[in-house]
Design a protein around this motif. Structure first.
Motif, PDB file in Angstrom:
ATOM      1  N   THR A   1       0.852  -1.186   0.000  1.00 19.90           N
ATOM      2  CA  THR A   1       0.000   0.000   0.000  1.00 19.90           C
ATOM      3  C   THR A   1       0.888   1.236   0.000  1.00 19.90           C
ATOM      4  O   THR A   1       1.808   1.350   0.819  1.00 19.90           O
TER       5      THR A   1
ATOM      6  N   LYS B   1       0.653   5.402   0.112  1.00 19.50           N
ATOM      7  CA  LYS B   1      -0.224   6.525   0.394  1.00 19.50           C
ATOM      8  C   LYS B   1       0.562   7.828   0.309  1.00 19.50           C
ATOM      9  O   LYS B   1       1.791   7.848   0.415  1.00 19.50           O
ATOM     10  N   ALA B   2      -0.185   8.918   0.115  1.00 22.46           N
ATOM     11  CA  ALA B   2       0.408  10.250   0.082  1.00 22.46           C
ATOM     12  C   ALA B   2      -0.615  11.239   0.614  1.00 22.46           C
ATOM     13  O   ALA B   2      -1.801  10.912   0.779  1.00 22.46           O
TER      14      ALA B   2
ATOM     15  N   PRO C   1      -4.040  11.786  -2.345  1.00 23.57           N
ATOM     16  CA  PRO C   1      -4.232  10.413  -2.838  1.00 23.57           C
ATOM     17  C   PRO C   1      -4.109  10.273  -4.347  1.00 23.57           C
ATOM     18  O   PRO C   1      -3.753   9.205  -4.848  1.00 23.57           O
TER      19      PRO C   1
ATOM     20  N   VAL D   1      -0.822   8.908  -5.984  1.00 24.83           N
ATOM     21  CA  VAL D   1      -0.433   7.487  -5.932  1.00 24.83           C
ATOM     22  C   VAL D   1      -1.570   6.581  -6.386  1.00 24.83           C
ATOM     23  O   VAL D   1      -1.586   5.393  -6.062  1.00 24.83           O
ATOM     24  N   GLU D   2      -2.530   7.121  -7.128  1.00 23.18           N
ATOM     25  CA  GLU D   2      -3.654   6.306  -7.600  1.00 23.18           C
ATOM     26  C   GLU D   2      -3.199   5.141  -8.460  1.00 23.18           C
ATOM     27  O   GLU D   2      -3.806   4.072  -8.446  1.00 23.18           O
TER      28      GLU D   2
ATOM     29  N   THR E   1      -2.663   1.872  -6.661  1.00 21.63           N
ATOM     30  CA  THR E   1      -3.779   1.308  -5.919  1.00 21.63           C
ATOM     31  C   THR E   1      -4.563   0.346  -6.791  1.00 21.63           C
ATOM     32  O   THR E   1      -5.070   0.727  -7.844  1.00 21.63           O
TER      33      THR E   1
ATOM     34  N   GLN F   1      -9.413  -0.916  -3.131  1.00 26.84           N
ATOM     35  CA  GLN F   1      -9.874   0.431  -2.856  1.00 26.84           C
ATOM     36  C   GLN F   1     -10.971   0.452  -1.809  1.00 26.84           C
ATOM     37  O   GLN F   1     -11.119   1.417  -1.081  1.00 26.84           O
TER      38      GLN F   1
ATOM     39  N   THR G   1     -13.208  -0.819   1.583  1.00 24.43           N
ATOM     40  CA  THR G   1     -12.826  -1.048   2.973  1.00 24.43           C
ATOM     41  C   THR G   1     -13.101  -2.473   3.413  1.00 24.43           C
ATOM     42  O   THR G   1     -12.819  -2.840   4.543  1.00 24.43           O
TER      43      THR G   1
END
Length: 262
Positions: free
Chosen positions: A58, A60-61, A64, A67-68, A71, A76, A78
């Motif tokens: 994973t 992250k930044a 978002p 860094v899509e 992903t 994506q 939950t």
């Protein structure tokens, strides 16, 4: 006069030898009568990645959108990822020891720890593509702790636990525990390395098993629980079962004798 006694002692010895003693069924016994208050430090070496491992990475930044591309569409949401989703969305270590990431391309991870891979990816992103203000944050985990268990357990097969560290007691409990006729004193653990494999033996009835190098498992370990000799005899796992088997055998022998006599 001596014949009834002889038969009685013979019957009793067969009955006692055919059932599994209680001491062979109890885990982690304090056989040396030492104090249980002592806390022993565990020396667990970090796992080093092998081919066919699957990583969940994973990135992250602060923004978002930056860094899509890293992903996966399956990650994506939950919701909890099952093993099949992890297989398709994770990063598999190929036969050359590489994983393939967007933009970064092939990254060699064979023999590295998860922390070393995290640092490697984070450094490469920060040095080549992002400034420190982007707040790049990388996590690297295995897509489940996978092991295989076979032999005298309730549920055999390949199991996956979603935790970082697994000991052999947890692995056996996850397989439904060892059956009554399983040998807890000589459980085999086969561990695979890049250069070969190593076989360990652990006595789970002894509290000192916690000090064994195979007490804490590594991903892809193979566990085998062999049967006790009572299974081959087929006399029963308990005294009642053994007594029932013996009485049935004697009754059958008596019936055959009377039929032949008549």
């Amino acid at each position: 006069m001596n014949n009834p006694r002889l038969y009685f002692f013979l019957f009793l010895s067969i009955l006692m030898s055919s059932c599994v003693p209680t001491r062979d069924l109890i885990y982690l016994q304090n056989k040396n009568n030492t104090s249980n208050a002592t806390v022993a430090a565990t020396n667990v070496k970090p796992y080093r990645l092998q081919t066919n491992d699957i990583l969940a990475i994973t990135i992250k930044a602060i923004d978002p959108k930056l860094v899509e591309i890293f992903t996966s569409t399956n990650s994506q949401g939950t919701g909890f990822q099952n093993e099949q989703a992890s297989y398709f969305s994770g990063y598999s270590v190929d036969d050359h020891g590489n994983i393939r990431l967007p933009i970064l391309g092939d990254i060699n991870v064979l023999g590295f720890t998860l922390e070393e891979v995290r640092q490697k990816i984070e450094k490469q992103l920060s040095d080549q593509y992002f400034k420190s203000e982007a707040g790049i944050f990388v996590t690297v985990k295995l897509s489940g702790f996978r092991y295989t268990i076979n032999g005298e357990v309730t549920f055999t097969g390949t199991k996956v636990l979603y935790q970082d560290r697994v000991n052999i007691m947890e692995a056996i409990a996850n397989a439904g525990d060892i059956s009554v006729i399983g040998d807890r004193k000589d459980v085999k653990v086969i561990r695979r390395y890049s250069q070969g494999s190593e076989t360990f033996s652990i006595d789970l009835t002894d509290a000192n098993a916690a000090n064994s190098p195979c007490y804490y498992l590594q991903p892809n370990d193979y566990i085998y629980v062999k049967p006790l000799k009572q299974k081959a005899w087929g006399t029963g796992k308990t005294g009642i079962e053994s007594l029932t088997t013996i009485v049935t055998t004697l009754s059958l022998a008596t019936t055959i004798y009377l039929l032949l006599k008549n």
